[in-house]
Design an enzyme around this catalytic site. Sequence first.
Site, PDB file in Angstrom:
ATOM      1  CB  SER A  17      -0.924   0.013   1.217  1.00  0.00           C
ATOM      2  OG  SER A  17      -1.641   1.235   1.281  1.00  0.00           O
ATOM      3  CE  LYS A  67     -11.530  -0.674  -1.709  1.00  0.00           C
ATOM      4  NZ  LYS A  67     -11.338  -0.134  -3.081  1.00  0.00           N
ATOM      5  CG  ASN A  88     -12.428   4.227  -0.136  1.00  0.00           C
ATOM      6  OD1 ASN A  88     -13.345   4.936   0.287  1.00  0.00           O
ATOM      7  ND2 ASN A  88     -11.501   4.694  -0.964  1.00  0.00           N
ATOM      8  N   GLY A 128     -16.789  -6.401 -12.098  1.00  0.00           N
ATOM      9  CA  GLY A 128     -16.648  -6.631 -10.674  1.00  0.00           C
ATOM     10  C   GLY A 128     -16.873  -5.375  -9.857  1.00  0.00           C
ATOM     11  N   GLY A 237      -3.496   3.303 -12.633  1.00  0.00           N
ATOM     12  CA  GLY A 237      -4.412   3.682 -11.577  1.00  0.00           C
ATOM     13  C   GLY A 237      -3.854   4.632 -10.540  1.00  0.00           C
TER      14      GLY A 237
END
Length: 278
Positions: A17, A67, A88, A128, A237
């Site tokens: 992360s 989430k 989130n 998804g 992203g």
Amino acid sequence: MLTPARLAVWGDPIDHSRSPALHAAAYRELGLPWEYGRQRVTEAGFPAALENLDATWRGLSLTMPLKNVAATSAASLDDAALRTGAVNTYLLTDDGPRGFNTDVGGLARALREAGVTRPRAARILGAGATATSAVLSLAELGAPGVEVVARRPEAVEPLRALGASVGVEVVPSAFDAPGTPDPVAVTIGALPGGVDAGAGIRPYAENGGLLVDVVYGNWPTSLAEQWLAAGNAAINGLPMLLHQALLQVRVFVGGDPAVPLEREDAVLAAMRVALVGG
């Protein structure tokens, strides 16, 4: 001084992360001596981990696979979290955790930054959880319709209902029979990281406009490579990650993702430097 001052990102896996670097840069710029860490928390372990937090905790960033369970455990949900069923961001209060979904706004901001404004036609690859946020992001930008390409067309049905609730027509399509897809201004790649897009994606690459692939590790992905080979632009992203984190900072500082921070331009610039450095 705003108190309490402890925050963290939870998920499984979590070592990759970049949230700690992003948030640390923001709070340094704001002059807030807040602590932001990371912790591996499984879906099964989430309720106990949440119960163990004391009054020193201000909030949490939540990544997969937490989430959905975070949404069911929240005392309240913002509109994006309510529509997607995914949270989130937690702002921890005496009345329980307030749940937010900043992925929707983060993707919308990233698209605007890339020059996408009110696209007349858009496409999402994959059906998804990320596709759910993508539909709402495109609705925020004013897209009238979105084609969703999935391996199982029936998986698009929930997205059609979601789109209808926000005035966007969602049209399903199948990966195995693309024919010659209609040209679109932007394509959002919502496929899981590491998935091989396959040669059948080529027609979509040739007619897909700008690709915004939500994956940001191991770049370029096989999907992005096909876009670039077709002569179209592709971005990863990281811009979405940056902007959803900025909206999280708004929540942690002021309680509302729609209210800008003081000196927000400087905060965003500091976070952008941290992202590149991370």
